[in-house]
Every structure is written in C-alpha cells, then in structure tokens.
Design a protein around this motif. Structure first.
Motif, PDB file in Angstrom:
ATOM      1  N   SER A 166       0.833  -1.209   0.000  1.00  0.00           N
ATOM      2  CA  SER A 166       0.000   0.000   0.000  1.00  0.00           C
ATOM      3  C   SER A 166       0.869   1.261   0.000  1.00  0.00           C
ATOM      4  O   SER A 166       0.520   2.263  -0.635  1.00  0.00           O
ATOM      5  N   ILE A 167       2.004   1.222   0.676  1.00  0.00           N
ATOM      6  CA  ILE A 167       2.911   2.378   0.670  1.00  0.00           C
ATOM      7  C   ILE A 167       3.524   2.560  -0.715  1.00  0.00           C
ATOM      8  O   ILE A 167       3.684   3.684  -1.202  1.00  0.00           O
ATOM      9  N   GLY A 168       3.857   1.449  -1.366  1.00  0.00           N
ATOM     10  CA  GLY A 168       4.460   1.517  -2.695  1.00  0.00           C
ATOM     11  C   GLY A 168       3.545   2.110  -3.753  1.00  0.00           C
ATOM     12  O   GLY A 168       4.011   2.530  -4.810  1.00  0.00           O
ATOM     13  N   LEU A 169       2.237   2.181  -3.482  1.00  0.00           N
ATOM     14  CA  LEU A 169       1.286   2.694  -4.467  1.00  0.00           C
ATOM     15  C   LEU A 169       1.536   4.150  -4.828  1.00  0.00           C
ATOM     16  O   LEU A 169       1.207   4.575  -5.942  1.00  0.00           O
ATOM     17  N   VAL A 170       2.105   4.940  -3.887  1.00  0.00           N
ATOM     18  CA  VAL A 170       2.145   6.395  -4.077  1.00  0.00           C
ATOM     19  C   VAL A 170       3.555   6.986  -4.028  1.00  0.00           C
ATOM     20  O   VAL A 170       3.713   8.204  -4.156  1.00  0.00           O
ATOM     21  N   GLN A 171       4.593   6.160  -3.842  1.00  0.00           N
ATOM     22  CA  GLN A 171       5.946   6.708  -3.760  1.00  0.00           C
ATOM     23  C   GLN A 171       6.411   7.198  -5.129  1.00  0.00           C
ATOM     24  O   GLN A 171       6.040   6.640  -6.163  1.00  0.00           O
ATOM     25  N   ASN A 172       7.242   8.229  -5.137  1.00  0.00           N
ATOM     26  CA  ASN A 172       7.706   8.812  -6.394  1.00  0.00           C
ATOM     27  C   ASN A 172       9.184   8.550  -6.685  1.00  0.00           C
ATOM     28  O   ASN A 172       9.640   8.815  -7.791  1.00  0.00           O
ATOM     29  N   ASP A 173       9.913   8.059  -5.704  1.00  0.00           N
ATOM     30  CA  ASP A 173      11.311   7.688  -5.908  1.00  0.00           C
ATOM     31  C   ASP A 173      11.342   6.275  -6.481  1.00  0.00           C
ATOM     32  O   ASP A 173      10.839   5.333  -5.870  1.00  0.00           O
ATOM     33  N   ILE A 174      11.930   6.113  -7.663  1.00  0.00           N
ATOM     34  CA  ILE A 174      11.891   4.833  -8.361  1.00  0.00           C
ATOM     35  C   ILE A 174      12.489   3.710  -7.532  1.00  0.00           C
ATOM     36  O   ILE A 174      11.986   2.577  -7.517  1.00  0.00           O
ATOM     37  N   LYS A 175      13.549   3.999  -6.781  1.00  0.00           N
ATOM     38  CA  LYS A 175      14.174   2.962  -5.962  1.00  0.00           C
ATOM     39  C   LYS A 175      13.359   2.659  -4.706  1.00  0.00           C
ATOM     40  O   LYS A 175      13.331   1.520  -4.236  1.00  0.00           O
ATOM     41  N   ARG A 176      12.683   3.656  -4.174  1.00  0.00           N
ATOM     42  CA  ARG A 176      11.866   3.413  -2.983  1.00  0.00           C
ATOM     43  C   ARG A 176      10.628   2.580  -3.311  1.00  0.00           C
ATOM     44  O   ARG A 176      10.177   1.779  -2.485  1.00  0.00           O
ATOM     45  N   VAL A 177      10.069   2.782  -4.500  1.00  0.00           N
ATOM     46  CA  VAL A 177       8.956   1.925  -4.915  1.00  0.00           C
ATOM     47  C   VAL A 177       9.412   0.465  -4.931  1.00  0.00           C
ATOM     48  O   VAL A 177       8.731  -0.430  -4.424  1.00  0.00           O
ATOM     49  N   LEU A 178      10.595   0.230  -5.502  1.00  0.00           N
ATOM     50  CA  LEU A 178      11.128  -1.133  -5.557  1.00  0.00           C
ATOM     51  C   LEU A 178      11.496  -1.640  -4.167  1.00  0.00           C
ATOM     52  O   LEU A 178      11.388  -2.845  -3.888  1.00  0.00           O
ATOM     53  N   ALA A 179      11.921  -0.745  -3.290  1.00  0.00           N
ATOM     54  CA  ALA A 179      12.265  -1.158  -1.924  1.00  0.00           C
ATOM     55  C   ALA A 179      11.022  -1.638  -1.181  1.00  0.00           C
ATOM     56  O   ALA A 179      11.038  -2.693  -0.530  1.00  0.00           O
ATOM     57  N   TYR A 180       9.939  -0.872  -1.268  1.00  0.00           N
ATOM     58  CA  TYR A 180       8.702  -1.309  -0.609  1.00  0.00           C
ATOM     59  C   TYR A 180       8.131  -2.550  -1.276  1.00  0.00           C
ATOM     60  O   TYR A 180       7.489  -3.384  -0.623  1.00  0.00           O
ATOM     61  N   SER A 181       8.388  -2.682  -2.564  1.00  0.00           N
ATOM     62  CA  SER A 181       8.016  -3.917  -3.254  1.00  0.00           C
ATOM     63  C   SER A 181       8.759  -5.107  -2.662  1.00  0.00           C
ATOM     64  O   SER A 181       8.187  -6.187  -2.461  1.00  0.00           O
ATOM     65  N   THR A 182      10.039  -4.916  -2.369  1.00  0.00           N
ATOM     66  CA  THR A 182      10.835  -5.987  -1.755  1.00  0.00           C
ATOM     67  C   THR A 182      10.276  -6.371  -0.389  1.00  0.00           C
ATOM     68  O   THR A 182      10.131  -7.558  -0.077  1.00  0.00           O
ATOM     69  N   VAL A 183       9.960  -5.369   0.426  1.00  0.00           N
ATOM     70  CA  VAL A 183       9.384  -5.650   1.740  1.00  0.00           C
ATOM     71  C   VAL A 183       8.104  -6.465   1.594  1.00  0.00           C
ATOM     72  O   VAL A 183       7.872  -7.450   2.302  1.00  0.00           O
ATOM     73  N   SER A 184       7.270  -6.063   0.637  1.00  0.00           N
ATOM     74  CA  SER A 184       6.004  -6.757   0.403  1.00  0.00           C
ATOM     75  C   SER A 184       6.227  -8.197  -0.043  1.00  0.00           C
ATOM     76  O   SER A 184       5.578  -9.129   0.440  1.00  0.00           O
ATOM     77  N   GLN A 185       7.163  -8.403  -0.961  1.00  0.00           N
ATOM     78  CA  GLN A 185       7.427  -9.754  -1.471  1.00  0.00           C
ATOM     79  C   GLN A 185       8.051 -10.651  -0.410  1.00  0.00           C
ATOM     80  O   GLN A 185       7.776 -11.852  -0.355  1.00  0.00           O
ATOM     81  N   LEU A 186       8.869 -10.070   0.448  1.00  0.00           N
ATOM     82  CA  LEU A 186       9.416 -10.845   1.567  1.00  0.00           C
ATOM     83  C   LEU A 186       8.306 -11.253   2.528  1.00  0.00           C
ATOM     84  O   LEU A 186       8.326 -12.345   3.103  1.00  0.00           O
ATOM     85  N   GLY A 187       7.327 -10.358   2.696  1.00  0.00           N
ATOM     86  CA  GLY A 187       6.157 -10.711   3.495  1.00  0.00           C
ATOM     87  C   GLY A 187       5.399 -11.876   2.879  1.00  0.00           C
ATOM     88  O   GLY A 187       4.911 -12.772   3.587  1.00  0.00           O
TER      89      GLY A 187
END
Length: 613
Positions: A293-314
């Motif tokens: 849900s946090i990754g939905l609105v981030q504008n930093d390309i690397k931060r979107v991927l970082a929150y994606s990583t957290v989600s996938q690890l979950g």
C-alpha cells in the motif's frame, strides 16, 4: 564437487584481500579481480546445484574448532537441497552486479573500495549459507550486517547515506538480539549448535513444546530485522541511499533473503509449533499488504522497488507460516532474478536521466529500448502475469494460504497481488511512456556491461518459473522434514490472473495514455500512504525522543552529580594538601606550638576518659 564447495566463498574473500592490498594500483582494473573471483564461485556453485539436482546425497564436513570444558565446537560446511539452490542464486546475482557495476561506478574515485566491499559482502553471505550449525551461521549473519553497513553508507560524505547506514545497522542489531538469545537457549537445552542435533532434539520430544515456540519466535525476530518485516522494516527503504548495484544485491538475493533463508533452514523447529507458524504467517501477511500500500504512491523509483521488496518478503513469510515451505522458497528463488533485474534497470534509468523522481522522467523508453524491454519483463514477472516466473511462485503462495485454512491471509495476499501489479505498472508508465518531463537531452541507452547483466536476468525472470515443472517441489521436499507441496483449487489460479491484469489495467487507466502527472501535495489517504503511515515519526516520538531525553538526564547526572562528587573529592584533597603545606612552613616555633597543642589535647582526652570511666 561437494568436497571443494568450501572454495565458493573463498574466492570472494581472496578478491577482498587483493583489492585491499593492491586496489589503489589497480584502480578500475579492480572490477576484473571481482568479476573473475565471482565467475569462479558461480561456476562451482552451478556445478554443486546441478549435482544436487541430479539426486546426490547431502554432504557435511566438520572440523574441531574450540574446546570448552567437555564441549567441542565445530566449524565446516554443508551441502543440502536448500543451500545448493542459495549458492547458485547468490553467486549468479552477485556476478551480474559485479559486471553491471563496472559501467555504473565508472569514474568513482573509490571504485576499488566499492569492489572490495562487494567481495566481502558476498563472502559473508555465501559463508552464512553453507554453515552447518547455528553458531557459525550467527557469526556470518553478523558479518553480513557489518558489510551491508559499509555498502549502504558508501557515499559517507552525504548525511542521508550516513544516517541510512546507521539506521540499517541499529535496526537489524535489534533483531539479531533475538537470534543470539534463541541460539543460546537452544545450546543450553541441547548442548549443540548443529542443525541436525537441534532438529533431532525437537523431533524426539527432548524439548518442551513451549520452549520450541519460544526459540522459534526468537529466531524469527532476527529474520524480521534482516528481511524487513513489520515493524523492523524501516531500515530497508532508507538503504536506497547506497549505490543502485548495492540495492540490487541487498534487496534481491542476499541480505534480505537471509531472514527467509533462516526460517527455511530451521523450518523443523517452526513446524513443531503451531503458534510460531501462525506468528510467521500473520506478520508476513500484514507486511505484504502494508508495504504494498505504501508503494502505491511513492515517487522515488528505488523506494517503490524497496517497498516492493518488503512486500514480497512478506509474501514469502506468509507462505512459510502457512506450511507452504516449497512455495516460500520457490518465490525466494524467482524473486531474486526479477527483483535484481528491476533494480539494475532502475539504475540504468537513473544513470542516464540523472534523477530518481519518476515525476521528472517520462518518455525514457524511446531512447532506452533495451532497458525498457527488460524492465517490462521484470514488471510482468512480479505482477504475476502468466508465462513468467512470478506467476508460478505467487500462485503457489496463494494456494498455500488457502489450504492453510486462514481465509483472511489468503485475501490479504490476493489484494497485495493487485497492488503489486498496480504500483509496478504505475512505475513503468510514468518512467518509460508518455511525454518527457525532464530537461535532459542526452538520455541514452546504458553501455553493454550494464545491459548484458540485465538481459541475463530478464531471461531468468522468464524461465525460472518453469522449474516447478522440472520437479522443483520434489527437489526441495527431499529433505524429509519439510511440508509437502500444496495443490489448491483451480479457481485460485484464475483469480490470480484476474488480479494481475486488473492491477495493470487500473494503472494504465490512471497513468497511461499520456495522462498529465499531478504534482499537487498529497492529502487524505494519499498523504497517509505517502508518509508511510508515519511509522518513522512514531519511532521518533515513542522510542528515539524518550531515549534521547533519558540520555540527557544521564548526561546531567554524570556531569553534575558524579562529576560534582569527583570534583568535590579533588577540592577537599587539594584543600587538605594546602593546609598541610601551610603548616609545614619551616618555623621551629610553629612546630613547638603544634606539639604543645597536641600534648594538651592528649592530656584532656586521657583525663576525660578516666573521669567517665
């Protein structure tokens, strides 16, 4: 081949030593030292993986290390189904990162230092993977954390990079405390750190159910820190301050994967406790949707991927906690390739455009066709589009969640899948399509030493999912103590496909078709998500600030109370010394007077004593 598997981590260690000794002389030639060492490690790891796929028996080699009383501690290495796969994944991704960094880090004055850090990090992770006991694994677990501190803070002259490195180090150390206590309790009860001995004790009933639950949760607490699970996920997005190749290495197959690997490696302990399994599943399920849900609105390309990583690890933790061992490990396998690909492709864009803000990109795909193509493959894979690797592993996780009987976790996982498809294609459309929103007229494709690793990883992001048809489940299940592969109803696959395409379509409607990008300040729910649910602020207010105030109180006490007493003691000593110095003035008449006074006092005290007696 198994007998020489200890060479796999040794080659990166040799590379580290050479680069520390001769890095300044080698300059950018340091890249070749790193690449050659990782190529050697990868060749050996590939041989080990193929041999294990062929059905070779597990291999264990130990030597005596320390003797304390009647206890003997050993060190060595072990090859089994799980770590043979991990050796292959870690060496491959690290090799791709080493090659990619040759172009990305070109011109950096600390080029050899960067490669030495990469080598030490890879050595630490590979040594962790092949460790045959908890003590040895813990040693290299901590070394992984220490080397990640160096990599995240590589640009140490930037305050944000220094802060991110400290944040990662401190946060993961909090989790590591759980592992330390856990393995200490295990040794106290079993007298051994060896995985086999611990599992045997758990299976034989030598360990009480409550004790198994306690140590399993303590071990999981350490995994929460390393793998960025809620609430210790806060370090992982900030780790984007490191160079992009570091982000790919840490967030794909190495450091963050260590937590998932730990749970998988000690899975017999978790299986023996329903409470521990439920804890893993709930934390994993919540983390997956929370970060997505946090990754939905981030504008930093690397931060979107970082929150994606957290989600996938979950996602992986959700699978492991739902008795979907094979599903969780399989997603770890596929995720390593498409997430490393996405980070390297993002780095390619940043390297060319000069910004990480996706609102300042747009139309990049016209000038970066290879990067656009490989990024699209990675986005399709993580979204779970049929035919690509993420589809197969995500489908296994959804089935495991459903078969576990916990419907809430299943629907959370499905909603997170929709979110994943949405934010990845929001990222794709805003970066590669539409009209350019940047002023850089020199956007161009990255050099071959950057595009080549991306193409290799893109190929693996496509084909790695088909390992499920090549007996991957049977291969992982060969350990005997692992939960069987699950097979859910067919409608789950259909629902998974619908979720992927729904997320992609929604992203196209909102961000495709050359739509104008909004630059307004976020409000309402958007603001809540953009500010990451204010978790960092909550830590600041609830943890950091009280400890800071407490620190100031201790400082005041130390300075004015403890320090004051010390100064008072010193003042009294000096005063007595000065008095003694005044008395010792060298005048005979003064000494005579003191003597008479002393005799008088002595006479008075004796007389008083007799009268009172």
């Amino acid at each position: 081949m198994f007998e020489i598997a200890w060479l796999i981590p040794l080659f990166p260690l040799i590379s580290f030593v050479l680069l520390v000794a001769f890095g300044r002389q080698l300059k950018e030639g340091a890249a070749y030292v790193g690449i050659v060492s990782l190529l050697a490690s990868f060749a050996l790891a590939l041989g080990v993986f193929i041999q294990k796929l062929g059905g070779a028996e597990n291999y264990l080699y130990n030597i005596d290390w320390l003797k304390v009383g009647d206890k003997t501690f050993t060190m060595g290495f072990e090859i089994n189904e799980l770590n043979a796969m991990m050796l292959f994944v870690v060496t491959l991704v690290s090799l791709m990162v080493h090659i990619y960094s040759k172009g990305y880090m070109h011109g950096d004055e600390r080029f050899p230092v960067f490669y030495s850090y990469l080598a030490l990090f890879t050595f630490s992770m590979l040594s962790l993977v092949i460790s045959p006991n908890l003590l040895q694994a813990y040693i290299f677990w901590e070394l992984v954390g220490a080397t990640s501190f160096l990599l995240i803070g590589f640009y140490y002259f930037k305050p944000s990079a220094r802060a991110a490195a400290k944040k990662a180090f401190i946060t993961t150390r909090i989790g590591d405390l759980g592992i330390f206590i856990g393995i200490s309790l295990i040794f106290w009860k079993t007298g051994t750190f060896d995985y086999a001995g611990v599992f045997e004790a758990a299976e034989s009933g030598a360990l009480a159910p409550g004790f198994i639950t306690l140590v399993a949760i303590l071990l999981f607490f350490g995994a929460v820190g390393k793998s960025g699970q809620f609430p210790l996920h806060i370090w992982l997005p900030d780790a984007m301050e490191g160079p992009t190749p570091v982000s790919a290495l840490i967030h794909a197959a190495t450091m963050v994967a260590a937590g998932v690997y730990l749970v998988a490696r000690t899975y017999p302990l978790f299986e023996a406790s329903q409470t521990a399994m439920m804890t893993v599943a709930i934390i994993g399920g919540f983390t997956s949707i929370f970060a997505a849900s946090i990754g939905l609105v981030q504008n930093d390309i690397k931060r979107v991927l970082a929150y994606s990583t957290v989600s996938q690890l979950g996602y992986m933790m959700l699978a492991l906690g739902s008795f979907g061992y094979i599903a969780g490990v399989f997603h770890l396998f596929t995720h390593a390739f498409f997430k490393a690909l996405l980070f390297l492709a993002a780095g390619s864009v940043i390297h060319s455009v000069g910004t990480q803000d996706i609102k300042e990109m747009g139309g990049v795909g016209k000038d970066m066709k290879i990067t656009r193509a490989v990024f699209l493959i990675g986005a399709l894979a993580i979204a779970g589009v049929p035919g690509l690797s993420g589809f197969f592993s995500k489908d296994e996780i959804l089935m495991a969640a459903w078969e576990s009987g916990n419907g809430i976790l299943f629907w959370l996982a499905l909603i997170a899948a929709i979110m994943t498809a949405f934010y990845m294609f929001r990222l794709y459309f805003l970066t590669f399509t539409g009209k350019p929103r940047h002023n850089n007229h020199h956007v161009h494709e990255s050099p071959f030493n950057m595009t080549f690793p991306m193409m290799i990883l893109a190929g693996l992001a496509i084909v790695s999912g088909y390992f499920v048809y090549a007996g991957f489940g049977e291969y992982l299940g060969a350990e005997g103590t692992i939960a069987e592969e699950v097979h859910g109803p067919g409608w789950i696959m259909a629902l998974s496909i619908i979720a992927a395409f729904f997320g992609i379509a929604l992203a196209w409607v909102m961000y495709g078709r050359n739509k104008k990008v909004k630059t307004d300040e976020p409000v309402g729910l958007h603001k809540l998500l953009y500010n990451k649910y204010y978790v960092d602020e909550a830590y600041q207010a609830g943890v950091i600030r009280p400890y800071t105030i407490f620190g100031y109180i201790l400082k005041f006490f130390d300075h004015y109370v403890v320090g004051g007493l010390v100064q008072l003691t010193a003042y009294i000593s000096v005063a007595i010394g000065k008095l003694g110095a005044r008395l010792q003035n060298g005048q005979v008449q003064a000494y005579g007077l003191i003597t008479i006074i002393g005799l008088v006092l002595l006479f008075i005290s004796l007389t008083a004593g007799r009268l009172l007696g």
